[in-house]
Design a protein around this motif. Sequence first.
Motif, PDB file in Angstrom:
ATOM      1  N   MET A  15       1.924   7.081  -6.596  1.00 27.01           N
ATOM      2  CA  MET A  15       0.910   8.052  -6.955  1.00 27.01           C
ATOM      3  C   MET A  15       1.355   9.465  -6.573  1.00 27.01           C
ATOM      4  O   MET A  15       1.198  10.409  -7.342  1.00 27.01           O
ATOM      5  CB  MET A  15      -0.423   7.705  -6.298  1.00 27.01           C
ATOM      6  CG  MET A  15      -1.074   6.468  -6.890  1.00 27.01           C
ATOM      7  SD  MET A  15      -2.531   5.879  -6.001  1.00 27.01           S
ATOM      8  CE  MET A  15      -3.529   7.316  -5.882  1.00 27.01           C
ATOM      9  N   ARG A  16       1.944   9.593  -5.398  1.00 26.20           N
ATOM     10  CA  ARG A  16       2.373  10.909  -4.903  1.00 26.20           C
ATOM     11  C   ARG A  16       3.533  11.471  -5.710  1.00 26.20           C
ATOM     12  O   ARG A  16       3.621  12.670  -5.947  1.00 26.20           O
ATOM     13  CB  ARG A  16       2.745  10.791  -3.435  1.00 26.20           C
ATOM     14  CG  ARG A  16       3.094  12.100  -2.811  1.00 26.20           C
ATOM     15  CD  ARG A  16       3.279  11.956  -1.323  1.00 26.20           C
ATOM     16  NE  ARG A  16       3.697  13.216  -0.749  1.00 26.20           N
ATOM     17  CZ  ARG A  16       4.188  13.366   0.450  1.00 26.20           C
ATOM     18  NH1 ARG A  16       4.295  12.304   1.240  1.00 26.20           N
ATOM     19  NH2 ARG A  16       4.559  14.523   0.903  1.00 26.20           N
TER      20      ARG A  16
ATOM     21  N   LYS B 153       0.835  -1.201   0.000  1.00 33.00           N
ATOM     22  CA  LYS B 153       0.000   0.000   0.000  1.00 33.00           C
ATOM     23  C   LYS B 153       0.873   1.254   0.000  1.00 33.00           C
ATOM     24  O   LYS B 153       0.616   2.206  -0.742  1.00 33.00           O
ATOM     25  CB  LYS B 153      -0.920  -0.011   1.222  1.00 33.00           C
ATOM     26  CG  LYS B 153      -1.847   1.171   1.303  1.00 33.00           C
ATOM     27  CD  LYS B 153      -2.729   1.094   2.547  1.00 33.00           C
ATOM     28  CE  LYS B 153      -3.581   2.347   2.663  1.00 33.00           C
ATOM     29  NZ  LYS B 153      -4.269   2.433   3.939  1.00 33.00           N
ATOM     30  N   LEU B 154       1.910   1.253   0.815  1.00 35.15           N
ATOM     31  CA  LEU B 154       2.834   2.383   0.874  1.00 35.15           C
ATOM     32  C   LEU B 154       3.524   2.600  -0.474  1.00 35.15           C
ATOM     33  O   LEU B 154       3.694   3.737  -0.924  1.00 35.15           O
ATOM     34  CB  LEU B 154       3.871   2.145   1.974  1.00 35.15           C
ATOM     35  CG  LEU B 154       4.881   3.256   2.223  1.00 35.15           C
ATOM     36  CD1 LEU B 154       4.185   4.534   2.665  1.00 35.15           C
ATOM     37  CD2 LEU B 154       5.879   2.806   3.271  1.00 35.15           C
TER      38      LEU B 154
ATOM     39  N   ILE C 107       2.333   1.838  -3.485  1.00 34.76           N
ATOM     40  CA  ILE C 107       1.345   2.405  -4.415  1.00 34.76           C
ATOM     41  C   ILE C 107       1.117   3.883  -4.115  1.00 34.76           C
ATOM     42  O   ILE C 107       1.091   4.722  -5.024  1.00 34.76           O
ATOM     43  CB  ILE C 107       0.028   1.605  -4.357  1.00 34.76           C
ATOM     44  CG1 ILE C 107       0.239   0.212  -4.956  1.00 34.76           C
ATOM     45  CG2 ILE C 107      -1.096   2.345  -5.080  1.00 34.76           C
ATOM     46  CD1 ILE C 107      -0.883  -0.756  -4.681  1.00 34.76           C
ATOM     47  N   GLU C 108       0.970   4.216  -2.835  1.00 36.57           N
ATOM     48  CA  GLU C 108       0.773   5.620  -2.448  1.00 36.57           C
ATOM     49  C   GLU C 108       1.977   6.475  -2.845  1.00 36.57           C
ATOM     50  O   GLU C 108       1.819   7.606  -3.304  1.00 36.57           O
ATOM     51  CB  GLU C 108       0.521   5.723  -0.945  1.00 36.57           C
ATOM     52  CG  GLU C 108      -0.818   5.170  -0.510  1.00 36.57           C
ATOM     53  CD  GLU C 108      -0.960   5.077   1.003  1.00 36.57           C
ATOM     54  OE1 GLU C 108       0.023   5.382   1.729  1.00 36.57           O
ATOM     55  OE2 GLU C 108      -2.043   4.680   1.459  1.00 36.57           O
ATOM     56  N   THR C 109       3.163   5.942  -2.668  1.00 36.38           N
ATOM     57  CA  THR C 109       4.377   6.674  -3.031  1.00 36.38           C
ATOM     58  C   THR C 109       4.447   6.887  -4.534  1.00 36.38           C
ATOM     59  O   THR C 109       4.789   7.988  -5.000  1.00 36.38           O
ATOM     60  CB  THR C 109       5.626   5.915  -2.546  1.00 36.38           C
ATOM     61  OG1 THR C 109       5.544   5.726  -1.140  1.00 36.38           O
ATOM     62  CG2 THR C 109       6.912   6.655  -2.890  1.00 36.38           C
TER      63      THR C 109
ATOM     64  N   SER D 206       4.514  10.474  -8.967  1.00 34.04           N
ATOM     65  CA  SER D 206       4.384   9.821 -10.272  1.00 34.04           C
ATOM     66  C   SER D 206       5.413  10.282 -11.284  1.00 34.04           C
ATOM     67  O   SER D 206       5.795   9.546 -12.177  1.00 34.04           O
ATOM     68  CB  SER D 206       2.966  10.006 -10.822  1.00 34.04           C
ATOM     69  OG  SER D 206       2.685  11.382 -10.974  1.00 34.04           O
TER      70      SER D 206
END
Length: 100
Positions: free
Chosen positions: A94-95, A87-88, A90-92, A97
């Motif tokens: 996205m943040r 999850k971390l 994927i969030e990274t 990109s």
Amino acid sequence: MLSIKRRALPLVPAYSITTHKSQGQTLNKVVIDLKLPKDTDDIAAVYVPLSRVKRLTDLIILRHFDYKVLLIKPSKSQVAEMQRLDKLHIETQMRFSGWF
């Protein structure tokens, strides 16, 4: 006339680290011993050293081992940690990109 002969083993300077110390590192070359002590159920003992190199050609398995060590199932806490890290990740992505 004096003649001197010398014999030596061809040694290469190297070092070793534990599996736990290698977590999070990317290493150029890894030599691993997958012959684990009996009753070992720690998946990190297998996964971490196998995943420290980018290429399979940089990995050497020291000796024959029981294939079952590759089938060790992770504990509930290990699964939870892997999910948290996924999850971390994927969030990274996205943040940040633009960096990937």
